[in-house]
Write a protein that holds these residues in place. Structure first.
Motif, PDB file in Angstrom:
ATOM      1  N   ARG A 150      37.690  49.179  34.585  1.00 50.59           N
ATOM      2  CA  ARG A 150      37.000  48.133  35.393  1.00 50.59           C
ATOM      3  C   ARG A 150      37.040  46.922  34.628  1.00 50.59           C
ATOM      4  O   ARG A 150      36.592  46.856  33.395  1.00 50.59           O
ATOM      5  CB  ARG A 150      35.110  48.808  34.921  1.00 50.59           C
ATOM      6  CG  ARG A 150      34.623  48.076  36.322  1.00 50.59           C
ATOM      7  CD  ARG A 150      33.047  48.694  36.538  1.00 50.59           C
ATOM      8  NE  ARG A 150      33.319  50.313  36.169  1.00 50.59           N
ATOM      9  CZ  ARG A 150      32.209  50.205  36.214  1.00 50.59           C
ATOM     10  NH1 ARG A 150      31.682  50.533  35.922  1.00 50.59           N
ATOM     11  NH2 ARG A 150      32.514  52.109  36.178  1.00 50.59           N
ATOM     12  N   GLY A 151      37.188  46.139  35.254  1.00 50.65           N
ATOM     13  CA  GLY A 151      37.024  44.339  34.940  1.00 50.65           C
ATOM     14  C   GLY A 151      35.670  43.103  35.940  1.00 50.65           C
ATOM     15  O   GLY A 151      35.147  44.023  36.932  1.00 50.65           O
ATOM     16  N   LYS A 152      35.589  42.223  35.013  1.00 50.37           N
ATOM     17  CA  LYS A 152      34.448  41.750  35.515  1.00 50.37           C
ATOM     18  C   LYS A 152      34.554  40.431  35.554  1.00 50.37           C
ATOM     19  O   LYS A 152      34.860  39.849  34.757  1.00 50.37           O
ATOM     20  CB  LYS A 152      33.442  41.896  34.234  1.00 50.37           C
ATOM     21  CG  LYS A 152      31.627  41.355  35.072  1.00 50.37           C
ATOM     22  CD  LYS A 152      30.250  41.500  34.689  1.00 50.37           C
ATOM     23  CE  LYS A 152      30.425  41.137  32.738  1.00 50.37           C
ATOM     24  NZ  LYS A 152      28.860  41.950  32.414  1.00 50.37           N
ATOM     25  N   CYS A 153      34.341  39.769  36.810  1.00 47.94           N
ATOM     26  CA  CYS A 153      34.486  38.721  36.970  1.00 47.94           C
ATOM     27  C   CYS A 153      33.407  38.005  36.841  1.00 47.94           C
ATOM     28  O   CYS A 153      32.682  37.291  37.530  1.00 47.94           O
ATOM     29  CB  CYS A 153      35.737  38.657  38.683  1.00 47.94           C
ATOM     30  SG  CYS A 153      37.298  38.913  38.582  1.00 47.94           S
ATOM     31  N   ILE A 199      40.835  39.120  37.958  1.00 47.61           N
ATOM     32  CA  ILE A 199      41.486  39.791  37.792  1.00 47.61           C
ATOM     33  C   ILE A 199      41.838  40.674  38.475  1.00 47.61           C
ATOM     34  O   ILE A 199      41.951  40.849  39.880  1.00 47.61           O
ATOM     35  CB  ILE A 199      39.741  40.655  36.973  1.00 47.61           C
ATOM     36  CG1 ILE A 199      39.492  40.033  35.962  1.00 47.61           C
ATOM     37  CG2 ILE A 199      40.463  42.143  36.569  1.00 47.61           C
ATOM     38  CD1 ILE A 199      38.130  40.717  35.130  1.00 47.61           C
ATOM     39  N   TRP A 249      44.377  43.808  38.467  1.00 46.12           N
ATOM     40  CA  TRP A 249      44.926  44.862  38.035  1.00 46.12           C
ATOM     41  C   TRP A 249      46.136  45.938  39.249  1.00 46.12           C
ATOM     42  O   TRP A 249      45.836  46.487  39.908  1.00 46.12           O
ATOM     43  CB  TRP A 249      43.994  46.670  38.730  1.00 46.12           C
ATOM     44  CG  TRP A 249      42.592  46.523  37.592  1.00 46.12           C
ATOM     45  CD1 TRP A 249      41.358  46.310  38.698  1.00 46.12           C
ATOM     46  CD2 TRP A 249      42.327  46.872  36.749  1.00 46.12           C
ATOM     47  NE1 TRP A 249      40.612  45.950  37.502  1.00 46.12           N
ATOM     48  CE2 TRP A 249      40.759  46.316  36.410  1.00 46.12           C
ATOM     49  CE3 TRP A 249      42.886  47.058  35.595  1.00 46.12           C
ATOM     50  CZ2 TRP A 249      39.969  46.902  35.120  1.00 46.12           C
ATOM     51  CZ3 TRP A 249      42.917  48.066  34.061  1.00 46.12           C
ATOM     52  CH2 TRP A 249      41.245  47.068  34.118  1.00 46.12           C
ATOM     53  N   CYS A 253      36.765  45.767  40.340  1.00 43.58           N
ATOM     54  CA  CYS A 253      36.173  44.878  39.976  1.00 43.58           C
ATOM     55  C   CYS A 253      35.080  44.269  40.205  1.00 43.58           C
ATOM     56  O   CYS A 253      34.279  44.747  41.201  1.00 43.58           O
ATOM     57  CB  CYS A 253      37.584  43.725  40.701  1.00 43.58           C
ATOM     58  SG  CYS A 253      39.089  43.524  40.443  1.00 43.58           S
ATOM     59  N   LEU A 293      32.996  41.664  40.915  1.00 42.42           N
ATOM     60  CA  LEU A 293      32.501  39.874  41.351  1.00 42.42           C
ATOM     61  C   LEU A 293      31.631  39.119  41.120  1.00 42.42           C
ATOM     62  O   LEU A 293      31.170  38.809  42.533  1.00 42.42           O
ATOM     63  CB  LEU A 293      33.955  40.314  42.629  1.00 42.42           C
ATOM     64  CG  LEU A 293      34.967  40.586  43.266  1.00 42.42           C
ATOM     65  CD1 LEU A 293      35.223  40.577  44.144  1.00 42.42           C
ATOM     66  CD2 LEU A 293      36.385  39.900  42.470  1.00 42.42           C
ATOM     67  N   GLY A 326      39.895  39.538  43.304  1.00 40.87           N
ATOM     68  CA  GLY A 326      39.904  40.694  42.416  1.00 40.87           C
ATOM     69  C   GLY A 326      41.359  41.498  43.488  1.00 40.87           C
ATOM     70  O   GLY A 326      41.224  41.555  44.499  1.00 40.87           O
ATOM     71  N   THR A 328      40.029  52.004  43.667  1.00 46.13           N
ATOM     72  CA  THR A 328      39.173  51.100  42.915  1.00 46.13           C
ATOM     73  C   THR A 328      38.037  50.355  43.387  1.00 46.13           C
ATOM     74  O   THR A 328      37.363  51.650  45.001  1.00 46.13           O
ATOM     75  CB  THR A 328      40.289  49.932  43.142  1.00 46.13           C
ATOM     76  OG1 THR A 328      39.339  48.583  42.342  1.00 46.13           O
ATOM     77  CG2 THR A 328      40.178  49.432  45.145  1.00 46.13           C
ATOM     78  N   MET A 338      35.718  47.133  44.234  1.00 43.13           N
ATOM     79  CA  MET A 338      35.298  46.461  44.496  1.00 43.13           C
ATOM     80  C   MET A 338      34.114  46.016  44.588  1.00 43.13           C
ATOM     81  O   MET A 338      33.443  46.176  46.291  1.00 43.13           O
ATOM     82  CB  MET A 338      36.600  45.332  45.642  1.00 43.13           C
ATOM     83  CG  MET A 338      37.965  45.624  44.948  1.00 43.13           C
ATOM     84  SD  MET A 338      38.892  44.780  44.233  1.00 43.13           S
ATOM     85  CE  MET A 338      40.089  44.927  43.576  1.00 43.13           C
ATOM     86  N   SER A 392      38.789  40.434  47.509  1.00 42.04           N
ATOM     87  CA  SER A 392      39.493  40.384  47.253  1.00 42.04           C
ATOM     88  C   SER A 392      40.136  41.531  48.406  1.00 42.04           C
ATOM     89  O   SER A 392      40.425  41.545  49.021  1.00 42.04           O
ATOM     90  CB  SER A 392      38.290  42.268  46.534  1.00 42.04           C
ATOM     91  OG  SER A 392      37.781  42.795  47.896  1.00 42.04           O
TER      92      SER A 392
END
Lengths: 257, 482
Positions: B291-294, B301, B303, B319, B321, B328, B346, B348, B357
């Motif tokens: 997981r990514g945190k913007c 970010i 993937w 992500c 956002l 994302g 995923t 979003m 996204s």
């Protein structure tokens, strides 16, 4: 001296137990253009597909020699590498694959088969440009995915363009004229005519005579119900145009009765 | 003429090309999971008390959680007490000071995998943090990156050297109790990578980790943390391979990405874990939380994943956002063949204003496999003018496989624009014949057609990765057209 490129001997073939090709003999020599005409369902396209190597058909009898070798024993890609090319009646779309990428793979696969080195991007682009000019192809067509979103005319022109690039020895044109307007027909025919030479053989399959005004054949064969019922010179096509397929059909009926 | 059917069988039996085992002495813990095991892992890594406590806390949470069963996958129950949670090559005890000190057998393994660990890397411009089972073997280019203030090391090292960063960000994107496997990972993770890119720095090269599961019966639990400070950017590559074994192995990784204002993180994965044989025996269970945190404004970010391996893949790189105008992206190719199962997609989560996204998912199923896309697009109340575009394409090969799509769309703000497109296609006998008639072999034809189908995703991969992905797609699918 004539050298046969293709010799079809007593060919019988079908699909799922149904006979379609019912005994065909045909020899095409180097430098010759043969045309097969016939009504819908007579087996013309089946013959083209069998020559190109489509898996779906069963050969029940007969043989086909290509440059003296057993053609039916070769995989489709081997046939292609050996110089057999078919211009498809319905060219297939390959989404996401650019025409240049597709042809690069094809050209280099054929070159590899002959033990030649692969062409690099620059050499390939030169080749593509030269042949594209021949067929008056829009430049962007090469950057587009193979046949994707092509108009009917563009698809057929692209087939002949591929033929020119791959430089085959034996070309089958499967109803290349269908769906073409007169200008496109002329362009396609010119493309084919520039490729005519004494080493190459053509089999032009068509329903209508009009293509043969532009690609003038040496021999015309009429195919009905899986057999060649009549062969002759280019004037046979005109006679057919004049009298219609019922003419040969009736004659057939008459001979049988 | 060989029929297409025989070719299918031949190639499906073609086999896994990375199925060798490296025979070196291992230092491992006996199978089983309890607080003592976790303390032992922590002790072996010489961790500070706060880290040990964090692990134990995660373990307590994990004990209270249930294994998720909502995914469209099927497997026998996992006995978590039959797994060994720590394995390290013995020769690593003192730690190598340079590449020359690395066990030659390890080096040989990497060479077989085709990973250049030495001079070649300089040419390729790739810095590799290679993870061999649980311990990071060699970290290269660290010094060069260090001059720019970039930290690229194993997570174990980061806990020692940069505790304040680890404390601040570990679990900040994927909390301990996020899900069953994330909780397990938090308790027992053994190694992984750590990346920190300071304010305003553009990382000059792609950073790369090569994960490899070697020892039998060990789960691999990596933990990766990537932090990009304001205005920085980094591209991270991850490749995975595992040896061939009859029993299933568990892989439960956690990857957390944090992007601050104007930062950009690109995370690319090629996953080629052992998929099991054609009868579904063996293979990796790949249960991963990414997981990514913007977090910052205008952060980005992305993937990109190419998933061809594993018996089961359960993975949803997502992500959050949070920052306004953040973006994302998720680009995915998932291939399943034989008896593989994949449930991947995923999430979003749009929280900030003007967040955008993009989801491009390409699923390819062959053999008797099942391939599912599962995706959530959530537009929260405050996310004004959020936009999402989702494209979800499936390709089927043969008539015994399955492709499934489970899209979830949750919109709580009327200004949102959400688009979803989906297609299903079959690799046609027509396409194959067209290609072979032009001189291409069947394998080349499949490669080309699949490459075209996945193009939008493959073009997101860094160059050298794209070439590998292309080859891998060909290998995974050779002869699967019927």
């Amino acid at each position: 001296m004539t050298t046969p490129i293709l010799e079809i001997r007593n060919l019988h073939a079908g699909i799922e137990g149904m006979d379609i090709i019912k005994g065909i003999d045909l020899t095409i020599n180097a430098g010759e253009v043969h045309s097969i005409m016939g009504p819908n369902g007579s087996g013309k396209s089946t013959l083209a597909q069998i020559l190109a190597g489509r898996d779906a058909y069963e050969i029940s009898e007969g043989e086909v020699l290509y440059n003296g070798k057993d053609l039916l024993d070769m995989d489709p890609n081997v046939r292609a590498c050996e110089g057999v090319f078919m211009a498809f009646q319905y060219p297939v779309e390959i989404p996401g694959v650019k025409m240049t990428q597709f042809l690069k793979a094809a050209v280099n696969s054929i070159r590899e088969h002959h033990g030649k080195e692969a062409l690099d991007a620059v050499e390939l682009m030169g080749l593509f440009k030269e042949k594209a000019k021949l067929l008056d192809l829009p430049n962007d067509l090469m950057k587009r995915a193979v046949n994707e979103g092509f108009s009917g005319g563009e698809k057929k022109r692209a087939e002949i363009f591929q033929m020119a690039v791959l430089d085959p020895t034996f070309c089958v044109l499967d109803e290349t004229d269908s769906g073409l307007d007169i200008d496109a027909l002329r362009t396609v025919a010119e493309g084919v005519n520039t490729m005519r030479n004494d080493k190459r053989g053509f089999l032009v399959i068509t329903h209508y005579q009009r293509l043969l005004d532009y690609i003038v054949p040496d021999h015309v064969h009429v195919m009905v119900d899986g057999k060649i019922v009549r062969s002759g010179g280019k004037e046979l096509a005109l006679e057919l145009e004049d009298k219609g397929y019922s003419w040969v059909d009736e004659k057939l009926a008459g001979a049988a009765g | 003429m060989t029929s297409t059917a025989t070719t299918i069988e031949e190639y499906q039996r073609g086999g896994y090309k990375y199925g060798f085992v490296t025979d070196i002495e291992m230092d491992s813990l006996p199978p089983g999971l309890n607080e003592d095991v976790i303390r032992a892992i922590s002790a072996k890594k010489n961790e500070p008390q706060w880290m040990t406590d964090w692990r134990l806390e995660a373990y307590q949470r994990w004990l209270k959680m249930d294994e998720p069963d909502w995914a469209f996958i099927d497997y026998p129950p996992i006995d978590f007490n039959s797994i060994s949670y720590y394995a390290a090559p013995k020769s690593m005890d003192d730690g190598p000071k340079s590449l020359d000190e690395v066990d030659p057998k390890l080096r040989e393994t990497y060479n077989k995998l085709g990973i250049p660990l030495e001079e070649q890397m300089m040419l390729a411009g790739v810095a590799v943090d290679a993870v061999f089972d649980s311990v990071s073997v060699a970290t290269t280019f660290k010094e060069k990156l260090g001059e720019m203030g970039i930290v690229f090391c194993s997570i174990t090292e980061a806990i020692q050297e940069h505790p304040e960063l680890v404390k601040k960000y570990l679990g900040s994107v994927v909390p301990q109790n996020d899900n069953y496997y994330a909780a397990l990972n938090s308790a027992v993770f053994t190694d992984g990578s750590f990346v920190f890119v300071p304010k305003g720095v553009k990382c000059p090269m792609d950073l790369s980790t090569y994960f490899r599961i070697n020892a039998r019966n060990t789960g691999q639990f990596e933990r990766t943390l990537v932090i990009a400070e304001e205005g920085s950017s980094v591209s991270y590559l991850e490749g995975c391979t595992a040896p061939q074994r009859d029993e299933n192995q568990l892989h439960a990784a956690v990857v957390e990405l944090v992007a601050l204002d104007d930062a950009s993180i690109r995370y690319s994965t090629i996953q080629n874990w052992y998929p099991g044989d054609e009868n579904g025996v063996g293979g990796i269970y790949n249960f991963v939380t990414k997981r990514g945190k913007c977090q910052g404004k205008r952060s980005h970010i992305s993937w990109t994943q190419v998933e061809t391996g594993s018996a089961i893949t359960w993975k949803y790189p997502s992500c959050i956002l949070l920052g306004d105008d953040s973006m994302g992206e998720f680009y995915s190719v998932a291939v399943t063949n034989n008896r593989q199962q994949a449930d991947t997609g995923t999430k979003m989560i749009h929280i900030g204003k003007n967040t955008r996204s993009t989801i491009i998912s390409k699923g390819i199923s062959a053999g008797v496999s099942n391939n599912s896309y599962r995706g959530l697009v959530q537009i929260n109340k405050g996310a004004h003018n959020a936009r999402n575009y989702t494209q979800c394409d499936s390709m089927l090969m043969g008539d015994k496989c399955g492709a499934h799509t489970f899209p979830y769309i949750d919109v709580r703000n009327p200004t949102a624009h959400v688009e979803h497109e989906a297609t299903t296609s079959k690799i046609g006998e027509d396409q194959m014949f067209y290609c072979t008639q032009r001189g291409l072999s069947e394998e080349d034809a499949i490669s080309l057609i699949v490459n075209g189908f996945c193009k939008e995703v493959l073009q997101e991969l860094p160059m050298e990765f794209a070439v590998e992905a292309d080859k891998l797609l060909g290998i995974s699918l050779e002869g699967s057209v019927g």
